[in-house]
Design a protein around this motif. Sequence first.
Motif, short mmCIF file in Angstrom:
data_model
loop_
_atom_site.label_atom_id
_atom_site.label_comp_id
_atom_site.label_asym_id
_atom_site.label_seq_id
_atom_site.Cartn_x
_atom_site.Cartn_y
_atom_site.Cartn_z
N TRP A 94 0.81 -1.22 0.00
CA TRP A 94 0.00 0.00 0.00
C TRP A 94 0.85 1.27 0.00
O TRP A 94 0.32 2.36 -0.19
CB TRP A 94 -0.94 0.00 1.20
CG TRP A 94 -0.25 -0.07 2.53
CD1 TRP A 94 0.31 0.96 3.22
CD2 TRP A 94 -0.01 -1.23 3.32
NE1 TRP A 94 0.87 0.52 4.39
CE2 TRP A 94 0.69 -0.83 4.48
CE3 TRP A 94 -0.35 -2.59 3.16
CZ2 TRP A 94 1.06 -1.73 5.47
CZ3 TRP A 94 0.04 -3.48 4.13
CH2 TRP A 94 0.73 -3.05 5.27
N SER A 237 -2.84 -0.53 5.85
CA SER A 237 -3.47 0.21 4.76
C SER A 237 -2.78 1.55 4.58
O SER A 237 -2.18 2.09 5.51
CB SER A 237 -4.96 0.42 5.04
OG SER A 237 -5.14 1.25 6.17
N ARG A 239 -3.32 5.28 1.96
CA ARG A 239 -4.18 5.91 0.97
C ARG A 239 -3.52 7.15 0.41
O ARG A 239 -3.14 8.05 1.16
CB ARG A 239 -5.51 6.28 1.63
CG ARG A 239 -6.53 6.91 0.69
CD ARG A 239 -7.76 7.33 1.47
NE ARG A 239 -8.72 8.06 0.64
CZ ARG A 239 -9.65 8.87 1.11
NH1 ARG A 239 -9.77 9.05 2.42
NH2 ARG A 239 -10.46 9.50 0.29
#
Length: 278
Positions: A94, A237, A239
Amino acid sequence: MVSADDSGDGEVEPDDNLRSFGETVKASRRRAGLTQEQLARLIGYSVQYVGSVEQGRRHPSQKFVNKTDSVLNAFGVIIIAARQLSRRRGLATWFRRWAELEDGAVILNTYECRSVPGLLQTEAYARALVDDVLPPPTPEEVESRITARLERQQLLHRTPYTVFSFIIDEAVILRQTGGPEVTRELIDHLLRCGQLPNVDLQIMPLVSPQHAGLGGAFQLLETQDNEWMGYSEGQQSGRVLSDPKDVSLLHQRYAKLRIQALNPADSAGLLMRLRGSL
């Protein structure tokens, strides 16, 4: 055939970096006029191993890389391709997109409240962090993660300079990850990094009645096309943020953090006092 210890990682889900490396091996093999079976015999690996590498489903061992480059008379092309691959291998899936953006950034702003940013870590500090990961990584995974992290630090010294701003919570230092000796070395390293002409390092004091970063760590960067991007990360994760509203919000928070944190000179003074207390 090679032993299991020399075989590298097992098969994984293909990614663009592995596929690109596999295509390089395949093109070199075909240029040499060899089949997968013939190449496998010449380098002492199974046909399945060669096929998996060419399909981008297996990380190659260093022995595979060296022998294949030699047997195929690839003039170092395969070795160079493997170096590029290793720079991404130790990065979380990620994080890879952000790492690519980071590599071409003009400006990079980082606020961190969990650990010292990877670009500023010493090897000992990085190793202490990796050793604490659960489930425990294999020795090979440990080394690949640390290598990738340290190689990224070349960005600090590359010219033309990228302009860096780091804001780190004092609590990150007080935690003494890895112990007092590791922390002393880390503080010395931070002080040196803070003296670089393209680096501003600020510490957010432990007692901060006003703190714009309570929502968590984040980063902002400006690309060579003068576009701004943001990044936030949580458990397992990450983003990349490109929506102008999201990026604007992070800009507002970072601007406030710069005012609330100690200035670079006072931050260096605090770091020296913290080192003296160890």
